[in-house]
Write a protein that holds these residues in place. Structure first.
Motif, PDB file in Angstrom:
ATOM      1  N   LEU A 127       0.871  -1.178   0.000  1.00 61.18           N
ATOM      2  CA  LEU A 127       0.000   0.000   0.000  1.00 61.18           C
ATOM      3  C   LEU A 127       0.900   1.217   0.000  1.00 61.18           C
ATOM      4  CD1 LEU A 127      -2.797   1.387   0.359  1.00 61.18           C
ATOM      5  CD2 LEU A 127      -2.459   1.137   2.838  1.00 61.18           C
ATOM      6  N   ARG A 128       0.729   2.073  -1.018  1.00 60.24           N
ATOM      7  CA  ARG A 128       1.575   3.261  -1.150  1.00 60.24           C
ATOM      8  C   ARG A 128       0.739   4.520  -1.254  1.00 60.24           C
ATOM      9  NH1 ARG A 128       6.115   1.316  -5.608  1.00 60.24           N
ATOM     10  NH2 ARG A 128       6.731  -0.568  -4.495  1.00 60.24           N
ATOM     11  N   THR A 129       1.280   5.602  -0.730  1.00 57.80           N
ATOM     12  CA  THR A 129       0.630   6.905  -0.831  1.00 57.80           C
ATOM     13  C   THR A 129       0.752   7.424  -2.254  1.00 57.80           C
ATOM     14  OG1 THR A 129       2.615   8.168  -0.318  1.00 57.80           O
ATOM     15  CG2 THR A 129       1.255   7.448   1.561  1.00 57.80           C
ATOM     16  N   SER A 130       0.098   8.534  -2.531  1.00 57.47           N
ATOM     17  CA  SER A 130       0.188   9.147  -3.859  1.00 57.47           C
ATOM     18  C   SER A 130       1.606   9.625  -4.154  1.00 57.47           C
ATOM     19  CB  SER A 130      -0.799  10.307  -3.983  1.00 57.47           C
ATOM     20  OG  SER A 130      -0.547  11.260  -2.974  1.00 57.47           O
ATOM     21  N   ALA A 131       2.420   9.833  -3.124  1.00 58.33           N
ATOM     22  CA  ALA A 131       3.828  10.216  -3.310  1.00 58.33           C
ATOM     23  C   ALA A 131       4.722   9.001  -3.536  1.00 58.33           C
ATOM     24  CB  ALA A 131       4.314  10.999  -2.090  1.00 58.33           C
ATOM     25  N   GLY A 132       4.148   7.791  -3.455  1.00 59.18           N
ATOM     26  CA  GLY A 132       4.913   6.574  -3.690  1.00 59.18           C
ATOM     27  C   GLY A 132       5.545   5.973  -2.444  1.00 59.18           C
ATOM     28  N   THR A 133       5.251   6.516  -1.280  1.00 57.62           N
ATOM     29  CA  THR A 133       5.805   6.001  -0.028  1.00 57.62           C
ATOM     30  C   THR A 133       5.012   4.777   0.430  1.00 57.62           C
ATOM     31  OG1 THR A 133       6.456   8.227   0.610  1.00 57.62           O
ATOM     32  CG2 THR A 133       6.368   6.584   2.364  1.00 57.62           C
ATOM     33  N   THR A 134       5.699   3.683   0.686  1.00 56.59           N
ATOM     34  CA  THR A 134       5.046   2.476   1.184  1.00 56.59           C
ATOM     35  C   THR A 134       4.653   2.684   2.642  1.00 56.59           C
ATOM     36  OG1 THR A 134       6.324   1.077  -0.321  1.00 56.59           O
ATOM     37  CG2 THR A 134       5.311  -0.008   1.580  1.00 56.59           C
ATOM     38  N   VAL A 135       3.358   2.510   2.929  1.00 56.54           N
ATOM     39  CA  VAL A 135       2.880   2.666   4.303  1.00 56.54           C
ATOM     40  C   VAL A 135       2.563   1.330   4.951  1.00 56.54           C
ATOM     41  CG1 VAL A 135       2.050   5.017   4.014  1.00 56.54           C
ATOM     42  CG2 VAL A 135       0.494   3.119   3.594  1.00 56.54           C
ATOM     43  N   ASP A 136       2.393   0.281   4.145  1.00 63.30           N
ATOM     44  CA  ASP A 136       2.123  -1.033   4.713  1.00 63.30           C
ATOM     45  C   ASP A 136       2.354  -2.109   3.662  1.00 63.30           C
ATOM     46  OD1 ASP A 136       1.460  -2.746   6.784  1.00 63.30           O
ATOM     47  OD2 ASP A 136      -0.683  -2.316   6.739  1.00 63.30           O
ATOM     48  N   THR A 137       2.683  -3.312   4.129  1.00 62.40           N
ATOM     49  CA  THR A 137       2.820  -4.473   3.255  1.00 62.40           C
ATOM     50  C   THR A 137       2.205  -5.675   3.950  1.00 62.40           C
ATOM     51  OG1 THR A 137       4.990  -5.086   4.127  1.00 62.40           O
ATOM     52  CG2 THR A 137       4.965  -3.650   2.180  1.00 62.40           C
ATOM     53  N   CYS A 138       1.831  -6.666   3.165  1.00 56.22           N
ATOM     54  CA  CYS A 138       1.278  -7.911   3.683  1.00 56.22           C
ATOM     55  C   CYS A 138       1.681  -9.005   2.710  1.00 56.22           C
ATOM     56  CB  CYS A 138      -0.243  -7.802   3.781  1.00 56.22           C
ATOM     57  SG  CYS A 138      -1.048  -9.217   4.573  1.00 56.22           S
ATOM     58  N   GLN A 139       2.221 -10.117   3.232  1.00 60.48           N
ATOM     59  CA  GLN A 139       2.652 -11.188   2.324  1.00 60.48           C
ATOM     60  C   GLN A 139       2.307 -12.556   2.881  1.00 60.48           C
ATOM     61  OE1 GLN A 139       6.802 -10.180   1.982  1.00 60.48           O
ATOM     62  NE2 GLN A 139       7.378 -11.574   3.619  1.00 60.48           N
ATOM     63  N   TRP A 140       2.375 -13.559   2.002  1.00 58.69           N
ATOM     64  CA  TRP A 140       2.094 -14.936   2.392  1.00 58.69           C
ATOM     65  C   TRP A 140       2.965 -15.853   1.554  1.00 58.69           C
ATOM     66  CZ3 TRP A 140      -1.044 -11.568  -0.075  1.00 58.69           C
ATOM     67  CH2 TRP A 140      -1.399 -11.850  -1.384  1.00 58.69           C
ATOM     68  N   LYS A 141       3.151 -17.078   2.052  1.00 56.97           N
ATOM     69  CA  LYS A 141       3.973 -18.070   1.356  1.00 56.97           C
ATOM     70  C   LYS A 141       3.322 -19.444   1.419  1.00 56.97           C
ATOM     71  CE  LYS A 141       8.242 -15.615   1.962  1.00 56.97           C
ATOM     72  NZ  LYS A 141       9.602 -15.560   2.392  1.00 56.97           N
ATOM     73  N   HIS A 142       2.036 -19.503   1.257  1.00 56.25           N
ATOM     74  CA  HIS A 142       1.295 -20.764   1.264  1.00 56.25           C
ATOM     75  C   HIS A 142      -0.021 -20.546   0.537  1.00 56.25           C
ATOM     76  CE1 HIS A 142      -1.266 -18.954   4.323  1.00 56.25           C
ATOM     77  NE2 HIS A 142      -0.162 -18.555   4.903  1.00 56.25           N
ATOM     78  N   ASN A 143      -0.762 -21.614   0.326  1.00 53.62           N
ATOM     79  CA  ASN A 143      -2.055 -21.412  -0.334  1.00 53.62           C
ATOM     80  C   ASN A 143      -3.231 -21.884   0.504  1.00 53.62           C
ATOM     81  OD1 ASN A 143      -1.849 -24.154  -0.595  1.00 53.62           O
ATOM     82  ND2 ASN A 143      -2.419 -24.209  -2.747  1.00 53.62           N
ATOM     83  N   SER A 144      -3.026 -22.121   1.764  1.00 49.93           N
ATOM     84  CA  SER A 144      -4.120 -22.510   2.606  1.00 49.93           C
ATOM     85  C   SER A 144      -4.102 -21.605   3.831  1.00 49.93           C
ATOM     86  CB  SER A 144      -3.938 -23.970   3.038  1.00 49.93           C
ATOM     87  OG  SER A 144      -4.994 -24.381   3.853  1.00 49.93           O
ATOM     88  N   PRO A 145      -5.156 -21.020   4.218  1.00 53.96           N
ATOM     89  CA  PRO A 145      -6.545 -21.261   3.851  1.00 53.96           C
ATOM     90  C   PRO A 145      -7.072 -20.378   2.723  1.00 53.96           C
ATOM     91  CG  PRO A 145      -6.483 -19.832   5.748  1.00 53.96           C
ATOM     92  CD  PRO A 145      -5.057 -20.126   5.376  1.00 53.96           C
ATOM     93  N   GLY A 146      -6.211 -19.684   1.987  1.00 53.37           N
ATOM     94  CA  GLY A 146      -6.663 -18.847   0.884  1.00 53.37           C
ATOM     95  C   GLY A 146      -6.835 -17.392   1.239  1.00 53.37           C
ATOM     96  N   HIS A 147      -6.543 -17.047   2.492  1.00 51.66           N
ATOM     97  CA  HIS A 147      -6.627 -15.650   2.920  1.00 51.66           C
ATOM     98  C   HIS A 147      -5.595 -15.422   4.026  1.00 51.66           C
ATOM     99  CE1 HIS A 147      -8.747 -16.789   6.627  1.00 51.66           C
ATOM    100  NE2 HIS A 147      -9.377 -17.671   5.857  1.00 51.66           N
ATOM    101  N   VAL A 148      -5.255 -14.154   4.241  1.00 56.67           N
ATOM    102  CA  VAL A 148      -4.308 -13.808   5.286  1.00 56.67           C
ATOM    103  C   VAL A 148      -4.781 -12.519   5.952  1.00 56.67           C
ATOM    104  CG1 VAL A 148      -2.767 -12.555   3.703  1.00 56.67           C
ATOM    105  CG2 VAL A 148      -1.856 -13.471   5.825  1.00 56.67           C
ATOM    106  N   SER A 149      -4.672 -12.471   7.268  1.00 53.40           N
ATOM    107  CA  SER A 149      -4.916 -11.238   8.005  1.00 53.40           C
ATOM    108  C   SER A 149      -3.601 -10.490   8.077  1.00 53.40           C
ATOM    109  CB  SER A 149      -5.416 -11.541   9.424  1.00 53.40           C
ATOM    110  OG  SER A 149      -6.668 -12.184   9.364  1.00 53.40           O
ATOM    111  N   CYS A 150      -3.647  -9.205   7.841  1.00 55.14           N
ATOM    112  CA  CYS A 150      -2.422  -8.412   7.788  1.00 55.14           C
ATOM    113  C   CYS A 150      -2.154  -7.732   9.111  1.00 55.14           C
ATOM    114  CB  CYS A 150      -2.540  -7.373   6.684  1.00 55.14           C
ATOM    115  SG  CYS A 150      -2.917  -8.118   5.084  1.00 55.14           S
TER     116      CYS A 150
END
Length: 150
Positions: A127-150
Motif C-alpha cells: 500500500l503506497r501513498t500518492s507520493a509513492g511512499t510504502t505505508v504497509d505491506t502484507c505477504q504470504w507463502k502458502h495457499n491454505s486457507p486462501g486468505h491472510v490477516s495483515c
C-alpha cells in the motif's frame, strides 16, 4: 506488517528517530493499513466475474479522521497496480478492493480485471501513498486457507 513498523521496531534510539524523520509525515502517521487479503477464494478459478470478485484486499482506517486515498496504490510483486481515483475512507471504516469488475461504492472498489492478481502460493501486497511512499505491506507463502490477516 508494514514496512515502517518493521524498520522502527528493529532500530533503537537516535537511529529510529532518523528513520522516522526521513519519512513524510503522512506515511509515518498513516492510519490506513492493509487488513486482510483473500488471495484464493473457494471454488474453481474461472473467468466468471462473480468468482474473480471474490478475490480482494481489505484496507482499514484505524484513525479518527477521514483519509483521502486519491492517487494511493495497492500493488503486487509483478507490477499489477490499482490506483485509487477520488476516494476517501471514513474513520473506523473498511474498503474492499475487488479484482474483478463492478460499480464502486463507499465500501467496495473494483480493479476491473478479467483474471486474478494475487498468487496463491506466495505474493506481497504493498500500500503506497500518492507520493509513492510504502505505508504497509502484507505477504504470504502458502495457499491454505486462501486468505491472510495483515
Amino acid at each position: 506488517m508494514g514496512m515502517t513498523r518493521t524498520v522502527v521496531a528493529g532500530l533503537a534510539g537516535a537511529a529510529a528517530l532518523t528513520v522516522m524523520a526521513a519519512e513524510p509525515a503522512s506515511a509515518a502517521s498513516s492510519t490506513v493499513k492493509l487488513y486482510k487479503v483473500v488471495y484464493d477464494p473457494s471454488g474453481t478459478d474461472t473467468h466468471a466475474n462473480s468468482q474473480i470478485d471474490r478475490e480482494y484486499v481489505v484496507l482499514k482506517n484505524g484513525g479518527k479522521k477521514t483519509v483521502k486515498l486519491a492517487g494511493w496504490t495497492v500493488r503486487d510483486t509483478k507490477k499489477h497496480v490499482y490506483t485509487f481515483g477520488s476516494f476517501s475512507i471514513k474513520a473506523g471504516k473498511y474498503v474492499y478492493i475487488h479484482t474483478g469488475r463492478g460499480t464502486d461504492t463507499s465500501t467496495n472498489v473494483y480493479q476491473n480485471r478479467g483474471w486474478y492478481v494475487w498468487n496463491n502460493t506466495a505474493d506481497k501486497v504493498s500500500l503506497r501513498t500518492s507520493a509513492g511512499t510504502t505505508v504497509d505491506t502484507c505477504q504470504w507463502k502458502h495457499n491454505s486457507p486462501g486468505h491472510v490477516s495483515c
